[in-house]
Enzyme design. Sequence first.
Site, short mmCIF file in Angstrom:
data_model
loop_
_atom_site.label_atom_id
_atom_site.label_comp_id
_atom_site.label_asym_id
_atom_site.label_seq_id
_atom_site.Cartn_x
_atom_site.Cartn_y
_atom_site.Cartn_z
N ASP A 446 0.80 -1.23 0.00
CA ASP A 446 0.00 0.00 0.00
C ASP A 446 0.83 1.27 0.00
OD1 ASP A 446 -2.44 -1.26 -0.17
OD2 ASP A 446 -2.64 -1.49 1.98
N GLY A 451 0.87 4.69 -2.08
CA GLY A 451 1.26 5.87 -1.32
C GLY A 451 0.32 6.11 -0.17
N TYR A 530 -9.96 -0.61 2.86
CA TYR A 530 -9.45 -0.52 4.23
C TYR A 530 -9.05 0.90 4.60
CZ TYR A 530 -9.07 -5.16 6.39
OH TYR A 530 -9.34 -6.36 7.03
N HIS A 580 -6.21 -13.23 5.97
CA HIS A 580 -5.13 -12.41 5.42
C HIS A 580 -4.29 -11.86 6.57
CE1 HIS A 580 -8.57 -9.75 6.14
NE2 HIS A 580 -7.70 -8.79 6.38
#
Length: 807
Positions: A446, A451, A530, A580
Amino acid sequence: MAAATEKATPCCIGDAKPALARQASNVLQDWSAAGSDPSQDQISKRATVATLMHSVDSLPQPAANPTATKGLNLDQRNKKAKAKERKGNVDNSLSKGNHFFIGIPIMLRAQTSHPLDPLSAAEISVAVATVRAAGATPEVRDSMRFVEVVLVEPDKHVVALADAYFFPPFQPSLLPRTKGGPVIPSKLPPRQARLIVYNKGSNETSTWIVELSEVHAATRGGHHRGKVISSKVISDVQPPMDAVEYAECEAVVKDFPPFQEAMKKRGIEDMDLVMVDPWCVGYHSDADAPSRRLAKPLIFCRTESDCPMENGYARPVEGIYVLVDMQNMVVVEFEDRKLVPLPPADPLRNYTAGETRGGVDRSDVKPLQIIQPEGPSFRVNGYFVEWQKWNFRIGFTPREGLVIYSVAYIDGSRGRRSVAHRLSFVEMVVPYGDPNDPHYRKNAFDAGEDGLGKNAHSLKKGCDCLGYIKYFDAHFTNFTGGVETIENCVCLHEEDHGILWKHQDWRTGLAEVRRSRRLTVSFVCTVANYEYGFYWHFYQDGKIEAEVKLTGILSLGALQPGEIRKYGTTIAPGLYAPVHQHFFVARMDMAVDCKPGDTFNQVVEVNVKVEEPGKNNVHNNAFYAEEKLLKSELQAMRDCNPLSARHWIIRNTRTVNRTGQLTGYKLVPGSNCLPLAGPEAKFLRRAAFLKHNLWVTPYARDEMYPGGEFPNQNPRVGEGLATWVDQNRSLEETDIVLWYVFGVTHIPRLEDWPVMPVERIGFMLAPHGFFNCSPAVDVPPSTCDLDLKDNGATTAKPIQNGILAKL
């Protein structure tokens, strides 16, 4: 990045000219009070002025002998001031910040921005214009896409020089004493910007260094440009993706006729309901080589409703394979592989007010107000922050987001004591544990692929932060070279943190208790589904805590009727959430008790050992802490071990405390994990740094990102940290950089749906022999010694002294 909502206070500026008023406006800040009593706003604002006056020491003051400069113009006054400084008054004038004559400041600074201040919007514009003008042809200039424009951080000795003599609070002690007094240059080196430029026509990535100056930064109507110092084409890489590309990719996929047909098979004809989330392809085979700029989108579909934030992630579209050429914005591969029915609309899918379970929100939540009637205890001058003996600078980059510079503690007679030069989160990786398509290729970097800073968003009063808040804005370039500003991007505020320390004498019944307070600097970013909140907490007992808060929406998969998958959790009919992990990498350029230029740090690992049975352990109860010096990089590839209470201490090899022990700070791990994937997992090619929780390297200017600067579609195995340590450089006494990798394994719960309650993870930097005793022992008692009773009455709490009565 810029401080938001700033203004000048006329009573502090006097008769200064407008330019001087603008300078003073950077000293006194407006403060936002969120969650406080509105009736107290005006009183609080007036009350806070006294607490915000620290930086007024650097405001212009009349000269002691104003007549000495009467009749002189500004140039003559400057010459007279410089002549006086050359006669030996330099240290004195600089220790006060300025040498003033009739309210006119005479400064030994070539720029108004500190060398570590983030680039201003004007500086970004100048840097972009400079690079674009350097394009060889109109076609080259038109093809330029600006991925990143960031400050080139100067050498540490330049930062020390700026802090010593050019910017408040002026700390000459940062530089070593020299015979005949210090030699002070008349100006600092010009600021520089580094640009990552993607050429959309040629698919080339280049880096540029542009020199900026005061006149360049001011732009003066846009006629001035910077100076190109260097440019270099970087072969075989792809730079991070941009939001503009993501929007274009979504439009291209939704306009692709075979995709529209595939959606019709699933009962969807309205393309406005379709969500296309482009994901970088990673690197799984030569087909993902960086010779092409590629994305493999994930598809979702909203349910028709009146909800303003309809949760489209509740209906994943599976069985459709799409590959997009992001350079030319065309679909290059498409296949409708398997018709998986869309999950039915989940009645619990939405999370906005009035749309939650049962459609009725709680009614028994009473207001909670954070009131500081005398204002905050912190003081801000530009990006320089002072609070409870701590001081540091705030920075921000498009990739890392929040950066903390020059962390130091003012320790009484020992003065300023450095702890770290630079703290930031430099990478995060989210690998998924489902081997089925498309989930096996979900392993987002990410920071390196998107960024963290560029995906930050404006924080809201009363929700993201409470109390008296100081906000900072952030400036970025967009893909086409324009400047975008995220207002209120970084939040600075104080928080009550429960009991700091307490003891009651059971013989007398007398007790002493102190409440803990911490200073929090934070920002929040959204990466697709997220949210991540990144926090640095500073405590009154000398601790520094790094914390990440995870929230947002699960990335889901669709199930066939009656299907169950062991690689995730079924959370609704036809919906499951794959297992995950989330990994974060904190890069900490430490400087424990070091002056600028010192290389006197080392790292010691501590493990608790159980004493072997025998004459030294006749009662079988003995254990002790065993230390081991990490002498080289390969020795310093370490993992957490809670069974031995393992931690690491960064020590200064030349400074001792009152017991003769070396001073230090220890890294205290929180909960942690390692990748739950086989050694040949494809994502570990690019994320070899995840194989250990701790890495230690000597400082090197170009070693910034653990997976290399360009992890997107990176075909090179182990680039970055795992390769750097092969040099096996000495760590016995050097400028230490810690790379701490920490993660959480997420086995989704039904309670994580529809939006996940915050999950916290982090670590602590705690003083270890750094102080001679507790630095928090001098915190004063709370001003309030009354308890609020349930019935609303306020009475003094009696001391329970039953033990004394019995005696």
